[in-house]
Design an enzyme around this catalytic site. Structure first.
Site, mmCIF file in Angstrom:
data_model
loop_
_atom_site.group_PDB
_atom_site.id
_atom_site.type_symbol
_atom_site.label_atom_id
_atom_site.label_comp_id
_atom_site.label_asym_id
_atom_site.label_seq_id
_atom_site.Cartn_x
_atom_site.Cartn_y
_atom_site.Cartn_z
ATOM 1 N N ASP A 171 67.639 2.996 68.189
ATOM 2 C CA ASP A 171 68.610 1.907 68.293
ATOM 3 C C ASP A 171 68.970 1.676 69.751
ATOM 4 O OD1 ASP A 171 70.263 -0.130 67.451
ATOM 5 O OD2 ASP A 171 71.707 1.167 66.427
ATOM 6 N N LYS A 191 78.666 0.701 70.793
ATOM 7 C CA LYS A 191 77.754 -0.111 70.010
ATOM 8 C C LYS A 191 78.560 -1.067 69.144
ATOM 9 C CE LYS A 191 74.355 1.955 67.973
ATOM 10 N NZ LYS A 191 73.519 0.798 68.388
ATOM 11 N N GLY A 232 78.012 -4.655 69.335
ATOM 12 C CA GLY A 232 77.996 -6.030 69.834
ATOM 13 C C GLY A 232 77.343 -6.989 68.850
ATOM 14 N N GLU A 282 75.003 1.286 61.358
ATOM 15 C CA GLU A 282 74.322 2.004 62.435
ATOM 16 C C GLU A 282 74.808 3.449 62.512
ATOM 17 O OE1 GLU A 282 73.345 -1.720 65.468
ATOM 18 O OE2 GLU A 282 75.116 -0.490 65.793
ATOM 19 N N LYS A 294 72.658 -1.393 80.911
ATOM 20 C CA LYS A 294 73.529 -0.758 79.913
ATOM 21 C C LYS A 294 73.956 0.659 80.310
ATOM 22 C CE LYS A 294 72.706 -4.402 77.437
ATOM 23 N NZ LYS A 294 71.746 -4.416 76.345
#
Length: 222
Positions: free
Chosen positions: A82, A95, A97, A104, A122
Site C-alpha cells: 500500500d 493514510k 487520503g 486498509e 511522501k
C-alpha cells in the site's frame, strides 16, 4: 527528469519483487498502488488471491484478472502492499487520503509484512503536514469534531464523501502528531470514531521509496 507519476510507477514495479509466489496478499488503494497492480499483472507472477482494501481496487483487480478473496477466506496474508500520504523515518504513516483507511488498517493488521510504496515527496521527518483523516459514524460527526477541537485539531468534513463502509471523514489539520502511537489509540477511544489514519501500531516493515535517482528500499534499523 522523472515526474511524480514516473516515481510512483517505479515504486509500484519494485514492489512486485516482494510478492511471494503462491501466497495470499493484501492490496491497498491509491494511485501508486494502481501502478503496482498493473506491474503485478504484467509480471506473470502467480498468487493464490488478493484481499482488496476498497471497491476501487477491487475493480482494478477484476480488470487485470487478479483473483480476489476476502479476509474470511484466508488465515493470514503474506504481504500487504500500500501507499501512504506521509511516512516518517520510523515508517509510521498517515493514510486515508483516498478514504479507505478502515479497510486498509484491517488488511494491514492481517498481514505478515507491510510494504509501503511511495515517492520521495511522501517521506518526512515528522508527520502532520498532511491533514489526518478520521472516519466517523455520521450521527456522531459533530460530537467527534468537538473532541478533536479540544485536542488541538481543526477538523473539516470531507464534503460529499462517504466511505465504502457508509461513514464520513473528518480531515484534521494542526494536530500534534509527535507521539503517533499514543494519539492513534487516544483518537480511537472517542465515541463515534470508527478509525483514524495514523498507522503507528501497524507501521510499515519496508518502505520502497522512489527518488529521482532511483528506488531505495528502507527498513527500520537499516
Amino acid at each position: 527528469m522523472a515526474t511524480q507519476d514516473d516515481l510512483k510507477r517505479m515504486a509500484g514495479e519494485k514492489a512486485v519483487e516482494f510478492v511471494p509466489d503462491n501466497e495470499y496478499i493484501g492490496i491497498g488503494t491509491g494511485s501508486t498502488v494502481n501502478y503496482f497492480i498493473k506491474a503485478l499483472a504484467a509480471s506473470g507472477k502467480q498468487i493464490k488471491g488478493a484481499v482488496s482494501s476498497s471497491k476501487a481496487t477491487s475493480a482494478l483487480l477484476e480488470q487485470y484478472e487478479i483473483p480476489e478473496v476476502t479476509l474470511s477466506d484466508v488465515i493470514h496474508l503474506a504481504v500487504y502492499i500500500d501507499g501512504a500520504d506521509e511516512i516518517n523515518h520510523s515508517l509510521q504513516m498517515i493514510k486515508g487520503g483516498g478514504g479507505a483507511l478502515l479497510r486498509e488498517k484491517i488488511v494491514a493488521s492481517a498481514s505478515d509484512k507491510f510494504v509501503c510504496i511511495a515517492d520521495e515527496s511522501k517521506y518526512v521527518s515528522r508527520l502532520g503536514k498532511f491533514p489526518l483523516p478520521v472516519e466517523v459514524i455520521p450521527a456522531a460527526r459533530s460530537l467527534v469534531a468537538r473532541q478533536l477541537l479540544k485536542l488541538g485539531g481543526e477538523p473539516q468534513l470531507r464534503v460529499g464523501f462517504i466511505t465504502d463502509s457508509g461513514n464520513e471523514i473528518l480531515d484534521v489539520a494542526d494536530m500534534d502528531l509527535s507521539r503517533p502511537l499514543t494519539l492513534e489509540d487516544e483518537l480511537n477511544k472517542i465515541t463515534g470514531v470508527v478509525e483514524n489514519g495514523l498507522f503507528a501500531r501497524d507501521a510499515a516493515d519496508v518502505l520502497i521509496l522512489a527518488r529521482a535517482g532511483g528506488v531505495e528500499v528502507i527498513k527500520v534499523g537499516g
